[in-house]
Design a protein around this motif. Structure first.
Motif, short mmCIF file in Angstrom:
data_model
loop_
_atom_site.label_atom_id
_atom_site.label_comp_id
_atom_site.label_asym_id
_atom_site.label_seq_id
_atom_site.Cartn_x
_atom_site.Cartn_y
_atom_site.Cartn_z
N GLU A 73 2.39 3.01 4.01
CA GLU A 73 1.47 3.26 2.90
C GLU A 73 0.41 2.17 2.82
OE1 GLU A 73 1.34 5.95 1.16
OE2 GLU A 73 3.09 6.81 2.17
N GLU A 74 0.84 0.93 3.02
CA GLU A 74 -0.12 -0.17 2.99
C GLU A 74 -1.09 -0.09 4.18
OE1 GLU A 74 3.01 -0.35 2.30
OE2 GLU A 74 3.04 -1.14 0.25
N VAL A 75 -0.59 0.36 5.33
CA VAL A 75 -1.46 0.54 6.51
C VAL A 75 -2.54 1.56 6.21
CG1 VAL A 75 -1.52 1.50 8.85
CG2 VAL A 75 0.21 -0.19 8.25
N ARG A 76 -2.17 2.68 5.63
CA ARG A 76 -3.16 3.71 5.31
C ARG A 76 -4.18 3.21 4.30
NH1 ARG A 76 1.57 8.31 4.78
NH2 ARG A 76 1.71 8.82 7.02
N TYR A 77 -3.72 2.46 3.29
CA TYR A 77 -4.64 1.94 2.28
C TYR A 77 -5.62 0.94 2.88
CZ TYR A 77 -6.30 -0.39 -1.94
OH TYR A 77 -7.09 -0.93 -2.93
#
Length: 547
Positions: free
Chosen positions: A247-251
């Protein structure tokens, strides 16, 4: 310290001596001897009164004996530290307010004083309590905000664990205190990054899986994310890929998609780090950003399949082999001429080795720049390790109990044994394939011809089945088929036999195999290669390319 004085301070009894005479005609100087005394733990009467939450007594002692405000006990804690730990907001305000009024005491000094064990300031203690306890949350938030208000610079100081109050605010998960701290910071841009000590709050948010806190940082102080790079040149996306936080990668890719093509000091892209640590979801997400992974190489010329094979991530290797555009990576060489298959063998990653052997695109007999196959290199390593004899006297001495082994030595020996087992397992598999199965299948044709010849001698004629003319023509044009090993059908047998070979090797039954005929006919080919063959290789196992 007299027990009666301690008891009076603990109970907040102003009618007991010496508190009753402080402002009743006695000069404070005459009482310095009493108030200079401490408990066995080094606590003064101010420590006792403030941690007990007695506001009037705290004010009385601090106003008349200001030197006690910055006095530290045996653990390095001031009265302010203990008041914060006890969640006594009013006594905290009294101590800070009186330090401001006294010209001999700097408020900055009081708020920046650190204890000995954790090297925490009072603000660290407040945020630690906020993270550890669900009680008195409002009081702790107000206390932290009050301390930040009086000295915002404290939020950048790191404790012994390398965490600043800003990082601890992220860990607490409390958006209110994080927003307050970010708004109070007097620095902007590079100035903020230079002042901030210890770990990055962005890294802490990623590590803790606090996506909401990461968004707060982006809204209030975007430079903490956009300008953040550690000493190894890693961006926040590198760290998120390393941790496998999808999720942090996508953000982060939404914030700055170009991070996917930035390299750290070792030349690693975020995709390399995801492959090194086995994070499949992150790998697939990053592969969408660039259609051709063949161009993503680190400083050693290694692609993502090299990294996965070297790190022993069989799940990643299998995933990559099923991706499109991966054909060129299977047998690609690095700056030392090693393919992913070489690296899997060198580091004893038997599962990866099997996965690559089963892939039809793999060319397992390729040589590197030293002219060595993966089997040659691993065989040489086994020879070297076999020649390194254990010091029996030292081993017996330690076993007798005369020399104690610490935990680090035991862990290191355990790691070496595990690694040695992996190397022997991998070597056994390669040995069976190259020296046994290849010999068997290489002689299969000769055995077959001998068998048929024997059949003819006893009157059994060969049956020659009718073939269509097109089949005959095709056989004339093509080479005679050579029997090959069907790895899909024999892989289970390989594992069973390899396990038996390794067990025998560790039991002292199996010797390191030596091709005597080859050694007699050509001494150079039988001798193990020189250490130059291993130049650029990590013989100690997997290494991290983030820290």
């Amino acid at each position: 310290m007299e027990p009666a004085h301690f008891e009076a301070a603990f109970n907040g009894d102003l009618n007991k001596f010496p508190f009753c005479v402080i402002e009743g005609g006695y000069e404070p100087e005459n009482l310095n001897g009493i108030f200079s005394k401490v408990t066995p733990a080094g606590n003064s009467l101010l420590h006792v009164a403030s941690s007990s939450g007695h506001e009037e007594m705290t004010r009385l002692i601090a106003r008349n004996f200001p030197f006690l405000i910055t006095k530290q006990n045996n653990e390095g804690n001031t009265a302010l530290h203990l008041a914060v730990r006890a969640h006594k907001l009013n006594t905290v305000k009294i101590l800070v307010d009186l330090s401001k009024r006294n010209p001999n005491i700097s408020t900055d000094t009081l708020l920046t004083l650190k204890n000995k064990a954790e090297e925490n300031t009072a603000l660290h203690e407040a945020l630690f309590a906020l993270h550890a306890s669900k009680k008195n949350v409002n009081i702790l938030v107000d206390m932290a905000c009050y301390l930040v208000l009086n000295d915002p610079n404290v939020t950048c100081l790191a404790n012994k664990a390398g965490k600043s109050p800003l990082c601890m605010a992220v860990e607490s998960g409390n958006e209110e205190i994080l927003q307050y701290i970010l708004n109070a910071l007097p620095y902007q841009g590079d100035g903020l990054l230079q002042r901030l000590q210890g770990k990055s709050p962005v890294h802490v948010a990623i590590e803790q899986g606090q996506l909401d806190m990461l968004k707060v940082i982006k809204e209030r102080k975007a430079e903490l994310i956009l300008l953040s790079r550690d000493e190894k040149g890693n961006t926040p996306l590198h760290f998120a890929a390393y941790m496998g936080c999808i999720e942090e990668v996508r953000y982060l890719l939404e914030i700055k998609s170009d991070w996917a093509f930035e390299r750290n000091t070792k030349g690693f892209y975020p995709l390399h780090l995801a492959c090194e640590n086995g994070h499949i979801k992150v790998i697939k997400e990053l592969l969408r950003k660039w259609p051709d992974p063949t161009e993503l190489l680190c400083n050693k010329g290694q692609n993502i399949l090299h990294v996965a094979a070297k790190s022993g991530k069989d799940n990643v290797v299998r995933c990559l082999l099923n991706e499109k555009g991966i054909d060129e990576l299977v047998n690609k060489i690095d700056i030392n001429g090693n393919t992913p298959y070489h690296l899997a063998a060198i580091h004893g990653n038997s599962m990866v080795l099997v996965t690559l052997m089963r892939d039809k695109r793999s060319k397992i007999d390729l040589v590197n720049y030293q002219g060595l196959t993966a089997y040659d290199i691993l065989e040489s390593k086994i020879y070297m390790e076999h020649d390194d004899q254990i010091d029996v006297n030292e081993r017996n001495l330690k076993a007798s109990g005369n020399v104690e082994e610490n935990t680090a030595e035991v862990d290191l020996k355990s790691y070496k044994k595990t690694k040695q087992f992996q190397m022997m397992m991998t070597y056994s598999m390669l040995y069976m394939y190259h020296d046994i199965l290849q010999w068997m299948f290489g002689n299969f044709q000769r055995w077959r011809e001998n068998f048929l010849r024997c059949c003819e001698n006893v009157g059994i004629r060969r049956r020659r089945p009718h073939r269509h003319i097109s089949t005959k023509i095709s056989r004339i044009k093509s080479k005679p088929p050579t029997p090959k090993q069907d790895l899909n059908n024999t892989i289970n047998i390989l594992f069973v036999v390899a396990a038996l070979v390794v067990g025998a090797a560790f039991a002292g039954v199996l010797q390191v195999p030596i091709d005597n005929d080859k050694k007699d006919s050509n001494n150079d080919s039988a001798s193990p290669p020189t250490s130059s063959a291993f130049e650029g290789m990590n013989n100690d196992g997997m290494e991290s390319h983030l820290f």
